[in-house]
Design an enzyme around this catalytic site. Structure first.
Site, short mmCIF file in Angstrom:
data_model
loop_
_atom_site.label_atom_id
_atom_site.label_comp_id
_atom_site.label_asym_id
_atom_site.label_seq_id
_atom_site.Cartn_x
_atom_site.Cartn_y
_atom_site.Cartn_z
N HIS A 40 0.84 -1.20 0.00
CA HIS A 40 0.00 0.00 0.00
C HIS A 40 0.88 1.26 0.00
CE1 HIS A 40 -2.80 -2.96 2.11
NE2 HIS A 40 -3.55 -2.54 1.10
N MET A 188 2.81 -9.37 -0.84
CA MET A 188 2.27 -8.84 0.41
C MET A 188 0.76 -8.72 0.29
SD MET A 188 4.95 -5.89 1.35
CE MET A 188 6.67 -6.31 1.62
P1 AMP Z 1 -6.54 -3.81 -0.58
O1 AMP Z 1 -6.35 -2.97 0.63
O2 AMP Z 1 -6.05 -5.20 -0.42
O3 AMP Z 1 -7.91 -3.70 -1.18
O4 AMP Z 1 -5.56 -3.18 -1.66
C1 AMP Z 1 -5.58 -1.81 -1.97
C2 AMP Z 1 -4.67 -1.58 -3.15
O5 AMP Z 1 -3.35 -2.00 -2.82
C3 AMP Z 1 -5.07 -2.36 -4.39
O6 AMP Z 1 -4.88 -1.54 -5.55
C4 AMP Z 1 -4.11 -3.52 -4.38
O7 AMP Z 1 -3.86 -4.06 -5.65
C5 AMP Z 1 -2.88 -2.87 -3.81
N1 AMP Z 1 -1.99 -3.87 -3.24
C6 AMP Z 1 -2.29 -4.82 -2.32
N2 AMP Z 1 -1.22 -5.60 -2.08
C7 AMP Z 1 -0.22 -5.14 -2.86
C8 AMP Z 1 1.13 -5.53 -3.08
N3 AMP Z 1 1.68 -6.58 -2.44
N4 AMP Z 1 1.87 -4.82 -3.97
C9 AMP Z 1 1.32 -3.77 -4.63
N5 AMP Z 1 0.06 -3.36 -4.47
C10 AMP Z 1 -0.71 -4.03 -3.61
#
Ligand code: AMP
Length: 282
Positions: A40, A188
């Site tokens: 994030h 992650m």
């Molecule tokens: P989430 O909080 O899981 O809904 O993710 C929020 C944003 O963070 C989304 O655009 C995800 O694709 C991105 N995201 C989650 N994990 C990762 C990661 N390991 N590397 C890059 N972006 C991530």
């Protein structure tokens, strides 16, 4: 070094963004569900590179969870999230709406995306992309950013958001950020917190298997044969069930009859009830 303000209502958020706009500042948005990790933070850094003001939203979106899924136990860590964002020093506003603020009483609108939303995740989580598209549209309309950053970690989601923005003519640039990984290559994810030490070891094999399958295809293996080897390898590695190991066109996510020059391998697999996804270019 910025100190972020915490805003909970769309009206207050709009007023702040309007002030920035009067100063002709550009605005970037990073939508998240919280339990923030380095992945994030890398999205926030990307937003800060591309815009003068940065909004990070934290909202565990109930519409993208099925009744059987982990909405209740999804990791929530608001204090730590705020501390991490503040320590990074790149965010102007943390938007933390309550459920009613995003979905007021009687909310009855849903955005359904076709194209890249069809298949893969949708075969196993049919509610998912409508939930994502609806909340992302809601956030994009509330913030009206110049850019919004999404991770390639959720590769199909990234393509779905891009498609929706294109179809609806929303005036925002969708920026993709690369996957941040742990030392052993595990992507992650907030859901990695569910894993026991043993499960965490197995989870680390997911990216190794995808790497290996991608390599086989590059060396001339058939797409279908390589996908089958990938499924078997994940089961042998200790995953309990495999939703898919799929090599697809990297732009449309359509199935391929034979290898092409622009492919992506995507997978979803479950270990002890925790569902993990990963993907990479072939
Ligand atoms: P989430 O909080 O899981 O809904 O993710 C929020 C944003 O963070 C989304 O655009 C995800 O694709 C991105 N995201 C989650 N994990 C990762 C990661 N390991 N590397 C890059 N972006 C991530």
């Amino acid at each position: 070094m910025k100190t972020p303000d915490v805003i909970t209502t769309v009206a207050n958020l709009r007023a702040v963004v309007a002030g920035w706009r009067r100063d002709a500042a550009t605005v970037g948005l990073v939508p998240t569900m919280g339990a923030l990790h380095e992945g994030h933070l890398s999205l926030i850094a990307e937003a800060a590179n591309r815009s003068e003001r940065v909004v990070v939203s934290i909202f565990v979106n109930p519409r993208q969870f099925a009744p059987t899924e982990d909405l209740q136990r999804y990791p929530r860590n608001p204090e730590q999230d705020r501390a991490r964002i503040a320590a990074q020093g790149l965010t102007d506003v943390i938007f933390v709406p309550e459920r009613d603020e995003i979905y007021p009483d009687g909310f009855a609108t849903e955005i359904t995306v076709g194209g890249p939303a069809v298949g893969l995740e949708s075969d196993f989580r049919p509610h998912f992309f409508a939930g994502v598209a609806t909340v992302v549209a809601r956030l994009l309309i509330a913030v009206a950013p110049d850019v919004a950053v999404f991770g390639e970690k959720d590769f199909q989601q990234l393509l779905v958001v891009r498609h929706m923005v294109r179809d609806l003519g929303l005036p925002v640039e969708i920026v993709a950020a690369p996957i941040m990984r742990e030392a052993d290559g595990l992507a992650m994810s907030s859901r990695n917190a569910y894993l026991s030490a043993r499960e965490r070891q197995v989870a680390g094999k997911l990216n190794c298997v995808l790497n290996d399958v991608a390599q086989r295809v590059r060396e001339g293996s058939s797409v279908v044969g390589a996908e089958r080897i990938g499924r078997d390898a994940l089961l042998s590695a200790g995953f309990d069930s495999i939703d898919y190991v799929a090599i697809r066109d990297a732009h449309t996510l359509q199935p391929l009859e034979r290898a092409s020059s622009d492919m992506r391998i995507l997978a979803a697999a479950t270990i002890s009830g925790t569902r993990l996804i990963d993907n990479m270019p072939v």
